[in-house]
Design a protein around this motif. Structure first.
Motif, PDB file in Angstrom:
ATOM      1  N   ARG A  97       0.752  -1.166  -0.010  1.00 45.27           N
ATOM      2  CA  ARG A  97      -0.076  -0.001   0.000  1.00 45.27           C
ATOM      3  C   ARG A  97       0.733   1.201  -0.030  1.00 45.27           C
ATOM      4  NH1 ARG A  97      -3.824  -0.941   4.533  1.00 45.27           N
ATOM      5  NH2 ARG A  97      -4.749  -2.484   3.125  1.00 45.27           N
ATOM      6  N   PHE A  98       1.927   1.400   0.723  1.00 45.05           N
ATOM      7  CA  PHE A  98       2.905   2.321   1.063  1.00 45.05           C
ATOM      8  C   PHE A  98       3.634   2.635  -0.547  1.00 45.05           C
ATOM      9  CE2 PHE A  98       2.254   2.505   5.331  1.00 45.05           C
ATOM     10  CZ  PHE A  98       2.473   3.793   5.846  1.00 45.05           C
ATOM     11  N   GLN A  99       4.091   1.440  -1.147  1.00 44.39           N
ATOM     12  CA  GLN A  99       4.682   1.418  -2.383  1.00 44.39           C
ATOM     13  C   GLN A  99       3.770   1.937  -3.395  1.00 44.39           C
ATOM     14  OE1 GLN A  99       5.947  -2.370  -3.758  1.00 44.39           O
ATOM     15  NE2 GLN A  99       7.325  -1.739  -5.683  1.00 44.39           N
ATOM     16  N   ALA A 100       2.563   1.519  -3.571  1.00 42.96           N
ATOM     17  CA  ALA A 100       1.703   2.239  -4.473  1.00 42.96           C
ATOM     18  C   ALA A 100       1.359   3.546  -4.283  1.00 42.96           C
ATOM     19  CB  ALA A 100       0.378   1.390  -4.484  1.00 42.96           C
ATOM     20  N   LEU A 101       1.434   4.065  -2.999  1.00 43.22           N
ATOM     21  CA  LEU A 101       1.034   5.534  -2.847  1.00 43.22           C
ATOM     22  C   LEU A 101       2.351   6.269  -3.138  1.00 43.22           C
ATOM     23  CD1 LEU A 101      -0.398   7.760  -1.701  1.00 43.22           C
ATOM     24  CD2 LEU A 101       0.058   6.859   0.796  1.00 43.22           C
ATOM     25  N   ARG A 102       3.441   5.744  -2.726  1.00 43.22           N
ATOM     26  CA  ARG A 102       4.734   6.341  -3.118  1.00 43.22           C
ATOM     27  C   ARG A 102       4.936   6.661  -4.691  1.00 43.22           C
ATOM     28  NH1 ARG A 102       9.537   4.554  -4.883  1.00 43.22           N
ATOM     29  NH2 ARG A 102       8.938   2.373  -4.523  1.00 43.22           N
ATOM     30  N   VAL A 156       2.649   6.902  -6.827  1.00 45.38           N
ATOM     31  CA  VAL A 156       1.704   7.824  -7.341  1.00 45.38           C
ATOM     32  C   VAL A 156       2.088   9.029  -6.829  1.00 45.38           C
ATOM     33  CG1 VAL A 156      -0.689   9.088  -6.755  1.00 45.38           C
ATOM     34  CG2 VAL A 156      -0.272   6.458  -7.222  1.00 45.38           C
ATOM     35  N   LEU A 157       2.733   9.626  -5.686  1.00 43.44           N
ATOM     36  CA  LEU A 157       3.333  10.778  -5.370  1.00 43.44           C
ATOM     37  C   LEU A 157       4.324  11.303  -6.073  1.00 43.44           C
ATOM     38  CD1 LEU A 157       2.905  10.443  -1.333  1.00 43.44           C
ATOM     39  CD2 LEU A 157       1.297  11.686  -3.070  1.00 43.44           C
ATOM     40  N   VAL A 158       5.313  10.031  -6.426  1.00 39.59           N
ATOM     41  CA  VAL A 158       6.430  10.578  -7.180  1.00 39.59           C
ATOM     42  C   VAL A 158       6.295  11.131  -8.546  1.00 39.59           C
ATOM     43  CG1 VAL A 158       8.608   9.572  -8.333  1.00 39.59           C
ATOM     44  CG2 VAL A 158       7.918   9.042  -5.967  1.00 39.59           C
ATOM     45  N   GLN A 159       5.130  10.720  -9.026  1.00 42.71           N
ATOM     46  CA  GLN A 159       4.624  11.067 -10.407  1.00 42.71           C
ATOM     47  C   GLN A 159       3.872  12.361 -10.438  1.00 42.71           C
ATOM     48  OE1 GLN A 159       1.989   8.105 -11.822  1.00 42.71           O
ATOM     49  NE2 GLN A 159       3.584   6.501 -12.002  1.00 42.71           N
ATOM     50  N   TRP A 179       9.125  11.325   1.555  1.00 45.78           N
ATOM     51  CA  TRP A 179      10.275  10.816   2.264  1.00 45.78           C
ATOM     52  C   TRP A 179       9.684   9.926   3.486  1.00 45.78           C
ATOM     53  CZ3 TRP A 179      13.974  15.535   2.381  1.00 45.78           C
ATOM     54  CH2 TRP A 179      14.441  15.500   1.110  1.00 45.78           C
ATOM     55  N   ILE A 180       8.649  10.306   3.998  1.00 43.36           N
ATOM     56  CA  ILE A 180       8.129   9.456   5.146  1.00 43.36           C
ATOM     57  C   ILE A 180       7.552   8.163   4.847  1.00 43.36           C
ATOM     58  CG2 ILE A 180       6.357   9.588   6.851  1.00 43.36           C
ATOM     59  CD1 ILE A 180       6.814  12.517   7.198  1.00 43.36           C
ATOM     60  N   ILE A 181       6.801   8.273   3.696  1.00 39.76           N
ATOM     61  CA  ILE A 181       6.127   7.029   3.175  1.00 39.76           C
ATOM     62  C   ILE A 181       7.165   6.135   2.678  1.00 39.76           C
ATOM     63  CG2 ILE A 181       4.661   6.218   1.220  1.00 39.76           C
ATOM     64  CD1 ILE A 181       3.081   8.855   1.581  1.00 39.76           C
ATOM     65  N   GLU A 182       8.187   6.597   1.762  1.00 42.03           N
ATOM     66  CA  GLU A 182       9.412   5.665   1.530  1.00 42.03           C
ATOM     67  C   GLU A 182      10.123   5.051   2.757  1.00 42.03           C
ATOM     68  OE1 GLU A 182      13.194   5.797  -1.455  1.00 42.03           O
ATOM     69  OE2 GLU A 182      12.172   7.657  -1.263  1.00 42.03           O
ATOM     70  N   ALA A 183      10.398   5.908   3.744  1.00 40.78           N
ATOM     71  CA  ALA A 183      10.922   5.324   4.841  1.00 40.78           C
ATOM     72  C   ALA A 183      10.177   4.261   5.624  1.00 40.78           C
ATOM     73  CB  ALA A 183      11.529   6.267   5.753  1.00 40.78           C
ATOM     74  N   THR A 184       8.959   4.559   5.736  1.00 37.20           N
ATOM     75  CA  THR A 184       7.921   3.506   6.207  1.00 37.20           C
ATOM     76  C   THR A 184       7.894   2.346   5.508  1.00 37.20           C
ATOM     77  OG1 THR A 184       6.843   5.428   7.114  1.00 37.20           O
ATOM     78  CG2 THR A 184       5.605   3.449   7.391  1.00 37.20           C
TER      79      THR A 184
END
Length: 311
Positions: free
Chosen positions: A51-56, A58-61, A74-79
């Motif tokens: 779930r975090f990977q999919a969200l990350r 999306v945010l990167v794009q 960055w918080i999502i990627e670290a988590t």
């Protein structure tokens, strides 16, 4: 006496075998639940990490407008990295449990095995004095020490019996010819010297070993009582913890995590709430499984210590 001592050796072997079977059954149950729990932890951690990977992704794009979106990414990627490690640890624990379980089952180490979910029954704990009385009567270690103590008593009796010299009685015959023929027929008795204070060292050594067996029995009894009290306290504590849970606690946190994911994408939930709900869902799964595992191990320990179907 020698036969009686040998019979005690057979009894010791039988007690050891019975203890091994009971310990083996408890270990298999613990490993089976450990395998199930590790699989559940790995699945939950992978679910949240994905779930975090999919969200990350999306945010990167998106075009980051300001510092806050960058920090949130960055918080999502670290988590995500932390959760991926948790999923890997749980997968490794599941593989380790599977290898040991297959070894005990006598099959190939990599033989696949899926443990289905089962509703574990945790009966109320028996009274402390009842558990201690069962342990004093049925505990395998205490029974082994009691048999060893009785065996040492027979060894002392055997050593005392051997302090008397052995007598040899038999016929004698001699014949001489010196002019006349002379024949002598008689009975001979032979015995070793001295006639007193024989086997004194062996008797004292046997008495010392019996005293050592008595001390070992007393120490084992205290150790068993301590372990019974400790296992009973652990089991009762875990039962109180489970009594406070809602039946749908895990499902409730799972649904909350999914709702938080949808609303964070819409901008209705802050990053702190989103991350906290995802972590709480995973920690709820881990806490539930770990508490049940500890209760199951405490129940198995009580069963092994008391020699009965405790608690």
């Amino acid at each position: 006496m020698r036969k009686t001592i040998a019979n005690r050796d057979v009894e010791l072997a039988e007690l050891g075998f019975a203890r091994f079977k009971l310990a083996l059954a408890g270990r298999v149950r613990a490993l089976a639940y450990g395998l199930f729990g590790a699989q559940e932890k790995a699945a939950a951690a992978s679910e949240v990490a994905e779930r975090f990977q999919a969200l990350r992704e999306v945010l990167v794009q998106r075009d980051a407008a300001g510092l806050t979106p960058v920090l949130e990414t960055w918080i999502i990627e670290a988590t995500e990295l932390t959760l991926q490690r948790k999923a890997s640890d749980a997968t490794f624990a599941a593989q380790a449990a599977l290898l040991e379980l297959n070894q005990l089952r006598g099959v190939a180490p990599k033989e696949p095995l899926c443990v289905a979910s089962a509703e574990l029954a945790f009966p109320p704990r028996s009274e402390t004095e009842v558990l201690l009385a069962m342990a004093r009567t049925n505990n395998f270690e205490l029974r082994l020490r009691a048999v060893e103590l009785a065996q040492q008593g027979f060894r002392v009796d055997l050593a005392k019996n051997e302090r008397f010299p052995s007598l040899s009685i038999g016929p004698t015959y001699s014949e001489e010819r010196a002019g006349d023929r002379e024949q002598i027929i008689g009975v001979g008795v032979s015995l070793p010297l001295p006639l007193w204070n024989r086997n004194g060292g062996n008797i004292e050594a046997a008495k010392a070993r019996r005293m050592q067996a008595e001390v070992s029995f007393a120490l084992t009894q205290r150790e068993v009582e301590r372990k019974v009290l400790e296992a009973a306290l652990t089991y009762e504590t875990k039962l109180r913890e489970m009594a406070k849970w809602r039946a749908d606690s895990v499902q409730h946190f799972k649904e909350a995590a999914e709702i938080a994911d949808r609303h964070y994408r819409l901008g209705a939930v802050p990053i702190s709430t989103y991350v906290e709900l995802q972590k709480q869902y995973l920690e709820a799964v881990e806490s539930l499984l770990e508490t049940k595992r500890a209760a199951l191990e405490a129940a198995a320990q009580l069963q092994l210590l008391t020699g009965k179907d405790a608690p």
